[in-house]
Write a protein that holds these residues in place. Structure first.
Motif, short mmCIF file in Angstrom:
data_model
loop_
_atom_site.label_atom_id
_atom_site.label_comp_id
_atom_site.label_asym_id
_atom_site.label_seq_id
_atom_site.Cartn_x
_atom_site.Cartn_y
_atom_site.Cartn_z
N HIS A 67 18.13 45.81 -7.90
CA HIS A 67 18.25 46.58 -6.67
C HIS A 67 17.58 47.94 -6.73
O HIS A 67 17.58 48.67 -5.75
N VAL A 124 25.49 49.20 -6.24
CA VAL A 124 25.53 47.75 -6.40
C VAL A 124 26.23 47.29 -7.68
O VAL A 124 26.61 46.12 -7.78
N GLY A 130 16.32 49.19 3.41
CA GLY A 130 16.50 49.81 2.09
C GLY A 130 15.96 51.23 2.05
O GLY A 130 15.78 51.87 3.08
N GLN A 160 19.18 36.37 -5.06
CA GLN A 160 19.10 37.70 -4.42
C GLN A 160 18.63 37.58 -2.98
O GLN A 160 19.10 38.31 -2.11
N GLN A 183 20.59 38.97 0.26
CA GLN A 183 19.96 39.90 1.23
C GLN A 183 20.00 39.32 2.63
O GLN A 183 20.28 40.02 3.60
#
Ligand SMILES: Cc1cc2nc3c(=O)[nH]c(=O)nc-3n(C[C@H](O)[C@H](O)[C@H](O)COP(=O)(O)OP(=O)(O)OC[C@H]3O[C@@H](n4cnc5c(N)ncnc54)[C@H](O)[C@@H]3O)c2cc1C
Ligand code: SF4
Ligand code: SF4
Lengths: 404, 421
Positions: A21, A68, A329, B258, B262
């Motif tokens: 991440h 995270v 993000g 992942q 997401q």
């Protein structure tokens, strides 16, 4: 959770969730990543503080890794300390020392803001600054306002609600975006609440991010003492900058072991404060219609504050307004990071998702609580970017808060 | 800070995200708080439902749904026994959400896929993302395994050697390997995936692969084809090569899990769910068998959250949903009892076929997913438990982790959606 626990190495289960991440580790192989720079190397640093990987300078301090991590490891605090250690051993470049002192830059620019703005836009000068100092010529510079927020702010006459609110504006609002502070005063006046202001030191985040921890610690102590004074006198403290907010509340505690407990109940993001009013049925919800579609960008440091998106609930009350989450993000600028020549490309690569999201949603305006995110989104996409407070002030009906 | 919501979901793993998606679809105000990310981001990204035959654990199960029906008869303590009524509809819901977001999951005519791993072994799974859904290996007329010089932890020769040994390929099926270069350096799966988002890099890779392609060959690659669920890397690569490409399952961190995470986060945010990650729930107030308030901390600051329904999707020991000290285990927020038995918690062999007892530990629930005590009495009425926090399954052996998470998360979300004003 105590900060000792959060720092404890043994909590790390090596799952690499933080690595996957980390916005920096995603786009460049120059950064060893949060796990290695954090818990992995911390083990050696306990014995030998010099065991710092030089790539720790590539961490943006976005705190995504902390957020995270399933084990609650404060990876970014380890990185910050390590960077502090590195800087105290090797010194910081002049450029970093300049960038880290946004308060001093702001004060210096006070002498002639227009001139400073003009010079900062001149290509030959920018190239010179890139060559001599390593400040990217490609990144746009924040513009200085003609007058600071503290100069512009005039307490308004409002009815007495018995509520006492002190505003901590932070450097960016004070020197660069006073309209945000004025919007705050407008919104609170709409609710018959008067805002008090005072001169504070910079919260110290730019210093922390550049590894200049000693100076940051001194400012932290001064700020905390001043804030405590207001808390003792029954004030609520509101902020509009997620980074100041997080620094005062969390970094002071995690990095400098200062007691920030009193701030937890009393210091609120302004939208948290408004939510409390709403819950108590005391928010004036008389809003004008705003037929507008805006893209919302959630700043990393707001995410790291673990309080959700406080502005959302309030903005939903404005008739006609549609807010679409960009959900892209990190924007990549990370305060002073994206201004550094060697990091500009990384910062732009990280911000690519924001660019794509704005394009895909087709929005012409965006909002975000963080001034630096605003700058970057504008730089990346060209759209106008506001603080959510400006939208709210507009809906409160007086003045043109969305003119740019 | 105080917060109010209809449905509070604790945990951002697959079960929490499913619960959020379903409850939000039913018009509830939903808030999802989590300490960190869930195990789905570490998983292969495939949804395992049921891997092997009940009687013969060496035989891959041909009809997982039928096998689960039989399982529920012989083992009524298994979480599937609590969610069987919604199992099929939960899978449909999951696939619809994936489809709507442009990240389809495919089934294998109701049976199990048998998908290659990076080690060249074959693993059964029920639903696979399109980029992994490689049909029958027996039908394949050639395989080219492609690795990247920059990437550790993926060795084409190992994959090829073991795949050959497994005997699934036709005897005369050519099986070749190739190392390509994506521009140098030492890359993690994420960094490599990022690099591959650049069409110029993909073109360079295509040029390196083309001379080695045999007619009819499929390509097997490590799971690095695209950073996000909406990435086009796998599709572009296949088109430019004129050959199908597939990602194989690899050790974490692998991208497909992942991407799923997401995508689901993006989906629930788009449906108005308030998502707060980096916020730990430390405890709760319970009065008259109802949870009145949950106590959380975000960045050191206390937050109180009240909700009509609370969904406990905190997983197992990995993410802190369960805690333990020698001889004792408990659920970390409500202190719900966790039965530990008297046997040893783990088997001697790490990869024991019998599985480890600690994987089976968790909360006992009734058919409404409410936590119950030994006698079957509900402990807290407005709390539901999902996913890896449920007692009675052994997912690494049974191959049912994400399946249980999908079904139980969906059911909790659905039940929460039905709670009246
Ligand atoms: C390495 C690995 C690989 C796997 N591979 C596969 C696979 O390929 N296929 C498959 O089907 N299954 C696989 N599984 C199993 C499967 O992924 C899990 O069983 C399933 O995803 C569990 O989901 P969950 O939502 O119940 O819990 P989790 O995903 O564990 O999520 C728990 C969530 O709760 C949060 N949380 C915990 N405590 C608190 C608290 N106090 N306050 C706030 N939040 C809290 C955590 O931060 C996290 O967000 C794998 C598991 C692992 C560990
Ligand atoms: S996410 Fe947390 S536990 Fe996992 S590797 Fe990073 S620091 Fe360690
Ligand atoms: S703080 Fe941000 S940039 Fe630094 S290691 Fe963590 S995730 Fe990466």
């Amino acid at each position: 959770m105590s900060s000792d626990y959060r720092l404890a190495l043994d909590n790390c289960i090596k799952c690499s969730i933080c690595v996957s991440h980390c916005p920096v580790a995603r786009v460049t192989d120059q950064f060893a990543g949060p796990k290695q720079n954090g818990p992995d190397l911390e083990r050696f640093r306990l014995e030998e503080p010099a065991a710092v990987h030089p790539s720790v300078g590539y961490c943006t301090n976005c705190k995504g890794c902390d957020v995270v991590c399933p084990s609650g490891v404060a990876v970014s605090a380890m990185n910050c300390r390590a960077r502090g250690e590195y800087v105290s051993m090797h010194g910081a470049p002049l450029r970093d020392k300049i960038l880290a002192r946004v308060d001093r830059m702001g004060r210096a620019a006070r002498l002639a803001p227009s001139l400073v703005n003009r010079l900062a836009g001149l290509r030959p000068l920018r190239l010179l600054a890139e060559k001599m100092l390593g400040i990217s010529a490609a990144m746009i510079m924040p513009r200085y306002a003609q007058k600071t927020f503290l100069e512009l702010y005039k307490p308004q006459n409002v009815g007495d609600t018995g509520r006492k609110v002190l505003y901590y504006p932070g450097c960016y609002v004070n020197y660069n975006a006073p309209e945000v502070g004025l919007a705050l005063a407008e919104v609170l006046a709409h609710n018959n609440i008067r805002v008090e202001v005072e001169q504070f030191d910079c919260c110290g985040l730019p210093l922390i991010a550049n590894g200049l921890l000693d100076t940051a610690r001194d400012q932290a102590k001064k700020n905390l003492a001043k804030l405590q004074g207001y808390i003792n006198r029954g004030y609520d403290i509101v902020t509009t900058c997620p980074s100041c907010h997080l620094t005062l509340r969390q970094e002071y505690r995690e990095l400098f072991q200062l007691n920030t407990d009193p701030l937890h109940e009393k210091m609120l993001d302004v939208f948290e404060y408004l939510s409390v009013l709403l819950q108590q049925g005391k928010l004036v919800t008389r809003f004008e219609e705003l037929p507008l579609q805006v893209g919302y960008h959630r700043p990393c440091h707001l995410k790291a504050a673990g309080c959700g998106v406080p502005s959302r609930e309030i903005l939903q009350l404005i008739p006609g307004l549609r807010v679409a989450d960009l959900d892209a993000g990190c924007c990549g600028l990370a305060g002073t990071y994206g201004f550094k020549k060697e990091k500009y490309a990384i910062s732009q690569a990280i911000g690519r998702n924001v660019f794509n999201a704005v394009k895909e949603l087709g929005v012409r305006q965006a909002i975000s609580e963080c001034g630096m995110c605003q700058l970057q989104i504008h730089h990346l996409t060209g759209v106008a970017v506001y603080h959510p407070l400006q939208v709210l002030a507009q809906a409160c009906g007086h003045g043109k808060w969305l003119a740019k | 800070m105080n917060k109010y919501t209809d449905v509070l979901i604790i945990g951002a793993g697959l079960s929490g995200l499913m619960a959020a998606a379903k409850a939000a679809e039913q018009g509830k105000k939903v808030m999802l708080v989590a300490k960190g990310m869930g195990a789905v981001g570490l998983s292969s990204g495939c949804i395992d439902l049921w891997g092997y035959n009940l009687e013969d654990p060496n035989q891959v199960c041909q009809d997982p749904l039928a096998e689960i029906a039989r399982l529920c008869a012989v083992n009524p303590q298994h979480p599937y026994a609590r969610v069987r009524d919604v199992l099929e509809e939960s899978l449909l819901f999951f696939r619809r959400v994936c489809q709507e977001n442009g990240y389809p999951y495919l089934d294998h005519r109701g049976g199990n896929w048998l998908l290659p791993t990076a080690l060249g072994t074959l693993r059964p799974t029920y639903l696979a993302p399109a980029s992994m859904a490689l049909g029958d290996l027996q039908q394949v007329r050639g395989v080219l395994v492609v690795g990247f010089r920059e990437l550790k932890d993926f060795y084409p020769d190992v994959l090829a050697a073991n795949l050959k040994k497994s005997g699934v390929l036709q005897a005369n099926c050519p099986l070749n390997t190739l190392m390509v270069c994506a521009g140098g350096g030492e890359l993690t799966p994420n960094t490599l995936a990022h690099r591959l988002e650049n069409p110029v890099v993909v073109d360079r890779i295509v040029d390196q692969i083309k001379p080695h392609l045999l007619p009819g060959a499929v390509l097997l690659l490590p799971p690095v084809l695209g950073e996000r669920w909406d990435s086009q890397v796998a599709k572009n690569l296949a088109e430019k090569l004129g050959h199908p490409v597939y990602e194989v399952a690899n050790i974490p961190p692998a991208l497909p899990g992942q991407r799923l995470q997401q995508m689901l986060l993006h989906h629930v945010k788009g449906r108005g769910v308030e998502v707060v990650i980096g916020c730990t729930v430390n405890g709760a107030r319970v009065a008259d068998k109802r949870c009145t308030e949950v106590l959380a901390t975000g960045a050191g600051k206390p937050i109180k959250i009240s909700a009509k329904t609370v969904i406990l999707a905190t997983g197992s020991f990995l993410g802190g949903g369960l805690e333990s000290k020698p001889g004792k285990a408990w659920e970390s927020i409500f202190r719900l009892p966790v039965e530990t038995g008297h046997e040893k918690w783990s088997a001697r062999d790490f990869l024991s076929m019998a599985g480890h007892l600690f994987n089976q530990m968790g909360i006992k629930v009734n058919e409404h997913l409410r936590p119950v005590d030994k006698t079957g009495e509900v402990i807290i009425e407005n709390v539901m438990v999902t996913g890896a926090n449920l007692a009675g399954c052994n997912h690494p052996i049974e191959k049912c982790g994400n399946g249980v998470a999908v079904a139980s998360g969906y059911k909790a979300g659905k039940l929460a959606g039905e709670v009246g004003e």
